[in-house]
Design a protein around this motif. Structure first.
Motif, PDB file in Angstrom:
ATOM      1  N   THR A 168      46.101  24.922  45.247  1.00 33.90           N
ATOM      2  CA  THR A 168      47.221  25.540  44.548  1.00 33.90           C
ATOM      3  C   THR A 168      47.043  25.473  43.035  1.00 33.90           C
ATOM      4  N   LEU A 189      44.249  27.960  42.029  1.00 32.70           N
ATOM      5  CA  LEU A 189      44.725  29.334  42.163  1.00 32.70           C
ATOM      6  C   LEU A 189      45.729  29.682  41.068  1.00 32.70           C
ATOM      7  N   SER A 190      46.546  28.707  40.679  1.00 33.30           N
ATOM      8  CA  SER A 190      47.501  28.951  39.592  1.00 33.30           C
ATOM      9  C   SER A 190      46.768  29.231  38.285  1.00 33.30           C
ATOM     10  N   LEU A 243      43.759  30.469  38.051  1.00 34.96           N
ATOM     11  CA  LEU A 243      43.143  31.788  38.195  1.00 34.96           C
ATOM     12  C   LEU A 243      44.149  32.908  37.949  1.00 34.96           C
ATOM     13  N   VAL A 244      45.338  32.781  38.519  1.00 38.95           N
ATOM     14  CA  VAL A 244      46.367  33.805  38.325  1.00 38.95           C
ATOM     15  C   VAL A 244      46.781  33.885  36.862  1.00 38.95           C
ATOM     16  N   ILE A 268      44.154  35.799  35.061  1.00 41.45           N
ATOM     17  CA  ILE A 268      44.121  37.205  35.459  1.00 41.45           C
ATOM     18  C   ILE A 268      45.243  37.973  34.768  1.00 41.45           C
ATOM     19  N   ILE A 269      46.365  37.311  34.503  1.00 42.34           N
ATOM     20  CA  ILE A 269      47.472  37.967  33.817  1.00 42.34           C
ATOM     21  C   ILE A 269      47.060  38.436  32.418  1.00 42.34           C
TER      22      ILE A 269
END
Length: 325
Positions: A29, A32-33, A35-36, A39-40
């Motif tokens: 988690t 992935l946070s 990475l997100v 990506i933003i």
């Protein structure tokens, strides 16, 4: 000590089988946070450097997440067998069950699942953990299992790995798991250093750190390979035996080590053969450098000549008296 002792917290009872490892879920988690979050901000990067930046981000986070996650997984070595065996000691009642063995760096899990789950008026669905990391007492955990009255198949498998067992595999797995964990923590630190060096545009030394990370990962696998290939006692359930093989964590760690090796070698080779392409991959080409101003583009400096005469109207002249101090 892990979050909820590495088990799903909402099942009552000691014999509940947890569906996933909460420590692994927390690590995944977090990565992935991150990475997100990156990506933003990806649309803010212009040109073809956006693709290279995303590729570097995904590969970097993947390697770090794997090196950190496999520390807490329990599937370095796994095996399953289906057998008809006795369920409790001093009882002749036979049950049809699936028996699984899952070995990790800090201990092992023995899984017992009935076919069907409900047999002899009981729900047969167990997943018991027996730790052997430094600071844990495996024999004490085994004794507690005896006191709780765990099913015979679980105790039989756990007994094979106790310190009193003639199989003599407890010490090998414990020492190998300890040094593998230490080596993987070092690999995680070198991975962090490589990320820092790449962010500072020190590409050559970043490649060297990736090579060191790969060497540590592959060296940790050597510990496990040596331990697993020692002679073991057979785990027999009637006519069938429980055999184990390399699990998902082993193959995932091997793939990550080879990936670090290839990336490190590729960066070092490109740096010596075609450094401009390497700078292009890391968005360090000439277009990203600070522009150098040409002096010819600057306005000419004012020059003094005999023709430059400051004219002042006569009416604006005034008398100035200077007093010497």
């Amino acid at each position: 000590m892990t979050l909820w002792n590495g088990s799903y917290p909402f099942y009552p009872g000691a014999n509940a089988c947890f569906p996933f490892d909460t420590t692994r879920a927390v690590i995944v988690t977090v990565f992935l946070s991150v990475l997100v979050m990156f990506i933003i901000i990806l649309p803010g990067i212009r040109g073809r450097g956006r693709l290279f930046w995303l590729l570097r981000l995904v590969l970097g986070l993947f390697m770090g997440a794997v090196v950190l996650t496999v520390q807490f997984t329990r599937d370095w070595e796994t095996g399953w067998v289906q057998a008809n065996t006795s369920y409790k000691s001093f009882s002749h009642i036979q049950v049809n069950v699936d028996i699984g063995l899952h070995i990790g760096l800090a201990g092992m899990n023995v899984t017992l699942r009935g076919n069907p789950v409900n047999q002899i008026n009981e729900t047969i669905n167990y997943n018991e953990h027996f730790p052997w990391n430094f600071g844990a007492d495996y024999d004490r955990s085994y004794s507690e299992g005896l006191e709780k009255g765990l099913p015979s198949p679980i105790l039989y498998v756990a007994e094979k790995f106790s310190t009193q067992s003639p199989c003599a595999v407890h010490r090998q797995y414990r020492i190998a798991g300890h040094y593998m964990s230490l080596t993987l923590w070092l690999a995680f630190c070198t991975w962090l250093m490589s990320i820092l060096l790449f962010s500072m545009s020190i590409l050559l030394y970043g490649g060297h750190m990736l090579l060191l990370t790969a060497a540590l990962i592959l060296f940790s696998l050597l510990f496990f390979f040596t331990t697993r290939n020692i002679p073991k006692c057979p785990i027999q359930f009637g006519p069938v035996s429980l055999r184990t093989d390399y699990g998902e964590s082993f193959w995932l760690t091997l793939a990550t080590g080879l990936l670090c090796l290839l990336l490190g070698l590729g960066i070092i080779i490109l740096n010596s053969v075609q450094p401009e392409k390497l700078k292009l991959i890391f968005s360090l080409d000439k277009s990203s450098k600070e522009e150098v101003w040409d002096k010819s583009c600057l306005p000419a400096e004012p020059s003094c000549s005999a023709q430059d005469v400051l004219t002042v109207p006569l009416g604006e002249l005034c008398q100035v008296t200077a007093t010497q101090l």
